[in-house]
Write a protein that holds these residues in place. Structure first.
Motif, PDB file in Angstrom:
ATOM      1  N   LEU A  50       0.825  -1.204   0.000  1.00 50.16           N
ATOM      2  CA  LEU A  50       0.000   0.000   0.000  1.00 50.16           C
ATOM      3  C   LEU A  50       0.867   1.265   0.000  1.00 50.16           C
ATOM      4  O   LEU A  50       0.596   2.230  -0.720  1.00 50.16           O
ATOM      5  N   TYR A  51       1.926   1.240   0.807  1.00 53.27           N
ATOM      6  CA  TYR A  51       2.817   2.394   0.863  1.00 53.27           C
ATOM      7  C   TYR A  51       3.615   2.539  -0.426  1.00 53.27           C
ATOM      8  O   TYR A  51       3.959   3.655  -0.840  1.00 53.27           O
ATOM      9  N   LEU A  52       3.907   1.407  -1.070  1.00 54.35           N
ATOM     10  CA  LEU A  52       4.617   1.457  -2.348  1.00 54.35           C
ATOM     11  C   LEU A  52       3.727   2.078  -3.426  1.00 54.35           C
ATOM     12  O   LEU A  52       4.190   2.845  -4.263  1.00 54.35           O
ATOM     13  N   MET A  53       2.438   1.759  -3.393  1.00 55.97           N
ATOM     14  CA  MET A  53       1.496   2.358  -4.337  1.00 55.97           C
ATOM     15  C   MET A  53       1.307   3.842  -4.059  1.00 55.97           C
ATOM     16  O   MET A  53       1.056   4.640  -4.966  1.00 55.97           O
ATOM     17  N   LEU A  54       1.432   4.225  -2.805  1.00 57.72           N
ATOM     18  CA  LEU A  54       1.270   5.630  -2.419  1.00 57.72           C
ATOM     19  C   LEU A  54       2.480   6.474  -2.808  1.00 57.72           C
ATOM     20  O   LEU A  54       2.357   7.685  -2.996  1.00 57.72           O
ATOM     21  N   LEU A  55       3.628   5.840  -2.955  1.00 60.12           N
ATOM     22  CA  LEU A  55       4.881   6.556  -3.176  1.00 60.12           C
ATOM     23  C   LEU A  55       4.873   7.479  -4.399  1.00 60.12           C
ATOM     24  O   LEU A  55       5.314   8.633  -4.297  1.00 60.12           O
ATOM     25  N   PRO A  56       4.399   7.057  -5.593  1.00 60.10           N
ATOM     26  CA  PRO A  56       4.401   7.977  -6.746  1.00 60.10           C
ATOM     27  C   PRO A  56       3.604   9.251  -6.498  1.00 60.10           C
ATOM     28  O   PRO A  56       4.032  10.334  -6.899  1.00 60.10           O
ATOM     29  N   GLY A  57       2.456   9.113  -5.831  1.00 62.61           N
ATOM     30  CA  GLY A  57       1.658  10.302  -5.521  1.00 62.61           C
ATOM     31  C   GLY A  57       2.377  11.239  -4.570  1.00 62.61           C
ATOM     32  O   GLY A  57       2.350  12.463  -4.739  1.00 62.61           O
ATOM     33  N   VAL A  58       3.053  10.666  -3.573  1.00 60.06           N
ATOM     34  CA  VAL A  58       3.805  11.484  -2.617  1.00 60.06           C
ATOM     35  C   VAL A  58       4.943  12.217  -3.326  1.00 60.06           C
ATOM     36  O   VAL A  58       5.162  13.424  -3.100  1.00 60.06           O
ATOM     37  N   ILE A  59       5.661  11.509  -4.193  1.00 59.89           N
ATOM     38  CA  ILE A  59       6.767  12.129  -4.934  1.00 59.89           C
ATOM     39  C   ILE A  59       6.245  13.252  -5.826  1.00 59.89           C
ATOM     40  O   ILE A  59       6.845  14.329  -5.920  1.00 59.89           O
ATOM     41  N   TYR A  60       5.105  13.004  -6.490  1.00 57.54           N
ATOM     42  CA  TYR A  60       4.522  14.028  -7.368  1.00 57.54           C
ATOM     43  C   TYR A  60       4.209  15.305  -6.590  1.00 57.54           C
ATOM     44  O   TYR A  60       4.555  16.412  -7.027  1.00 57.54           O
ATOM     45  N   PHE A  61       3.551  15.150  -5.440  1.00 55.34           N
ATOM     46  CA  PHE A  61       3.182  16.338  -4.667  1.00 55.34           C
ATOM     47  C   PHE A  61       4.408  17.036  -4.095  1.00 55.34           C
ATOM     48  O   PHE A  61       4.438  18.267  -4.012  1.00 55.34           O
ATOM     49  N   LEU A  62       5.417  16.288  -3.718  1.00 51.06           N
ATOM     50  CA  LEU A  62       6.631  16.912  -3.189  1.00 51.06           C
ATOM     51  C   LEU A  62       7.330  17.752  -4.262  1.00 51.06           C
ATOM     52  O   LEU A  62       7.763  18.880  -3.997  1.00 51.06           O
ATOM     53  N   ILE A  63       7.411  17.208  -5.475  1.00 54.41           N
ATOM     54  CA  ILE A  63       8.148  17.887  -6.545  1.00 54.41           C
ATOM     55  C   ILE A  63       7.358  19.031  -7.151  1.00 54.41           C
ATOM     56  O   ILE A  63       7.885  20.130  -7.355  1.00 54.41           O
ATOM     57  N   PHE A  64       6.076  18.783  -7.432  1.00 56.26           N
ATOM     58  CA  PHE A  64       5.297  19.753  -8.202  1.00 56.26           C
ATOM     59  C   PHE A  64       4.375  20.628  -7.346  1.00 56.26           C
ATOM     60  O   PHE A  64       3.809  21.591  -7.857  1.00 56.26           O
ATOM     61  N   ARG A  65       4.206  20.328  -6.074  1.00 55.05           N
ATOM     62  CA  ARG A  65       3.325  21.118  -5.220  1.00 55.05           C
ATOM     63  C   ARG A  65       4.047  21.809  -4.074  1.00 55.05           C
ATOM     64  O   ARG A  65       3.773  22.966  -3.764  1.00 55.05           O
ATOM     65  N   TYR A  66       4.952  21.090  -3.416  1.00 52.01           N
ATOM     66  CA  TYR A  66       5.586  21.647  -2.228  1.00 52.01           C
ATOM     67  C   TYR A  66       6.899  22.383  -2.528  1.00 52.01           C
ATOM     68  O   TYR A  66       7.116  23.488  -2.031  1.00 52.01           O
ATOM     69  N   LEU A  67       7.754  21.778  -3.343  1.00 52.87           N
ATOM     70  CA  LEU A  67       9.015  22.449  -3.674  1.00 52.87           C
ATOM     71  C   LEU A  67       8.796  23.799  -4.367  1.00 52.87           C
ATOM     72  O   LEU A  67       9.514  24.767  -4.077  1.00 52.87           O
ATOM     73  N   PRO A  68       7.827  23.936  -5.300  1.00 51.47           N
ATOM     74  CA  PRO A  68       7.616  25.250  -5.919  1.00 51.47           C
ATOM     75  C   PRO A  68       7.170  26.339  -4.950  1.00 51.47           C
ATOM     76  O   PRO A  68       7.227  27.520  -5.303  1.00 51.47           O
ATOM     77  N   MET A  69       6.717  25.948  -3.736  1.00 53.47           N
ATOM     78  CA  MET A  69       6.311  26.973  -2.769  1.00 53.47           C
ATOM     79  C   MET A  69       7.476  27.889  -2.391  1.00 53.47           C
ATOM     80  O   MET A  69       7.253  29.019  -1.944  1.00 53.47           O
ATOM     81  N   TRP A  70       8.692  27.401  -2.579  1.00 52.01           N
ATOM     82  CA  TRP A  70       9.864  28.240  -2.307  1.00 52.01           C
ATOM     83  C   TRP A  70       9.839  29.472  -3.194  1.00 52.01           C
ATOM     84  O   TRP A  70      10.305  30.545  -2.809  1.00 52.01           O
ATOM     85  N   GLY A  71       9.254  29.353  -4.383  1.00 52.23           N
ATOM     86  CA  GLY A  71       9.185  30.490  -5.291  1.00 52.23           C
ATOM     87  C   GLY A  71       8.270  31.595  -4.830  1.00 52.23           C
ATOM     88  O   GLY A  71       8.315  32.709  -5.367  1.00 52.23           O
ATOM     89  N   LEU A  72       7.428  31.346  -3.816  1.00 50.19           N
ATOM     90  CA  LEU A  72       6.541  32.397  -3.311  1.00 50.19           C
ATOM     91  C   LEU A  72       7.316  33.558  -2.684  1.00 50.19           C
ATOM     92  O   LEU A  72       6.763  34.640  -2.505  1.00 50.19           O
ATOM     93  N   VAL A  73       8.577  33.317  -2.388  1.00 49.97           N
ATOM     94  CA  VAL A  73       9.369  34.377  -1.772  1.00 49.97           C
ATOM     95  C   VAL A  73       9.523  35.575  -2.712  1.00 49.97           C
ATOM     96  O   VAL A  73       9.731  36.710  -2.246  1.00 49.97           O
ATOM     97  N   ILE A  74       9.379  35.351  -4.022  1.00 50.73           N
ATOM     98  CA  ILE A  74       9.549  36.476  -4.948  1.00 50.73           C
ATOM     99  C   ILE A  74       8.392  37.464  -4.839  1.00 50.73           C
ATOM    100  O   ILE A  74       8.477  38.570  -5.368  1.00 50.73           O
TER     101      ILE A  74
END
Length: 328
Positions: free
Chosen positions: A41-65
């Motif tokens: 179950l956690y292995l199936m969850l992993l792609p979704g977690v990676i997607y949100f980390l890369i495309f949702r959470y990491l770009p939040m750093w750009g809000l500093v501009i």
């Protein structure tokens, strides 16, 4: 996994007055045991977690501009810090209230006119017993979802333009005057809402039909045995069964309340209807992107996100007060 970690942290908190290594090790081994037991179950969850980390959470750093006079050739680390200057410029702009009004009205049109339609169509199709006819209708209303906004707007130009538009030609043949559907401030919002309804109603219908498919048929059989007609079954069985789905989708839609979309509005805008058609998304493109004011664009985006977050929190809390689960 979140529930397991939360449970483990609760156990640690209950024993925080007498911490010891044995208890900590016990909690860790318990977590590892749970993960090993359901590792697929956690292995199936992993792609979704990676997607949100890369495309949702990491770009939040750009809000500093949003707080910088951002220059692309300097980057985030070397751009000048200006604090809340961009927000002050946005709120003090003479266009702010016009943008807020236009965006809020279009969003309200979508909430009150578009949102109920997929529910109504799904309820109507749920009463159809001819499977071939039902599938044909679903396909018919679902196909426009796959069309781009360029094609959708082109269709509406073909039908509603003042010059040789099919609708205006019919009106003229019936003795009426031609109507400036695409250039009038009066018709801009209804036309935009009509495009959204035509394009996206089928997608919402599929979601609610999927929810309806989970209703236990035995409930309907029991209701019929008790003498309940179709309307009674609809009111006492069908609607309560999909109520949680309706509430969750409404909360999520309110989270993007100020996101009216850029492409559709931009294609519909012209000099005659800009007074009622200019929204935050098109304003950001015109003033922020084309004008090179990237920090200002980020400030507008952050403002919209904060409003969406507040609406989600409020509506979720309100839903829980009425006994619904909400989204968290």
């Amino acid at each position: 996994m979140g529930g397991i970690i939360l449970k483990a942290l609760t156990e640690v908190a209950e024993n925080h007055h007498h911490p010891n290594d044995a208890q900590t090790e016990g909690v860790r081994s318990k977590i590892l045991k749970e993960v090993k037991r359901d590792y697929w179950l956690y292995l199936m969850l992993l792609p979704g977690v990676i997607y949100f980390l890369i495309f949702r959470y990491l770009p939040m750093w750009g809000l500093v501009i949003a707080f910088q006079n951002y220059m692309p050739f300097l980057g985030i680390s070397k751009s000048e810090w200006v604090g809340f200057a961009h927000f002050h410029a946005l709120f003090s702009s003479p266009d702010f209230w016009m943008l807020l009004r236009n965006t809020a009205i279009l969003a309200a049109y979508n909430i009150f006119l578009f949102f109920p339609l997929p529910i109504i169509i799904a309820l109507m199709l749920n009463e159809v017993r001819h499977e071939v006819y039902k599938k044909f209708v679903v396909l018919l209303v679902y196909v426009p979802h796959f069309l781009s906004w360029v094609i959708v707007v082109s269709f509406f130009y073909f039908f509603f333009t003042i010059e040789n538009g099919i609708v205006n030609e019919i009106l003229q043949s019936l003795g009426f005057q031609k109507v400036h559907f695409l250039d009038s401030t009066r018709w801009f919002r209804p036309m935009v809402t009509l495009e959204v309804i035509w394009k996206e109603t089928g997608w919402g219908t599929i979601i609610f039909m999927a929810a309806l498919s989970g209703v236990n048929p035995q409930l309907y059989e029991a209701a019929r045995m008790d003498g309940a007609n179709r309307w009674r079954q609809l009111y006492h069985i069908t609607l309560p069964s999909i109520r949680s789905t309706i509430v969750i989708l409404l909360i999520l839609r309110l989270g993007s309340f100020l996101d009216t979309g850029f492409e559709q509005i931009y294609l519909m805008l012209n000099t005659l209807n800009r007074e009622v058609g200019e929204v935050f998304d098109t304003y950001v493109y015109t003033v922020g992107i084309l004008g090179g004011q990237f920090g200002f664009s980020a400030a507008v985006g952050m403002f919209k996100s904060v409003i969406g977050l507040v609406l989600v929190l409020l509506t979720n809390r309100l839903a829980k007060k009425f006994g619904e689960e909400g989204i968290y």
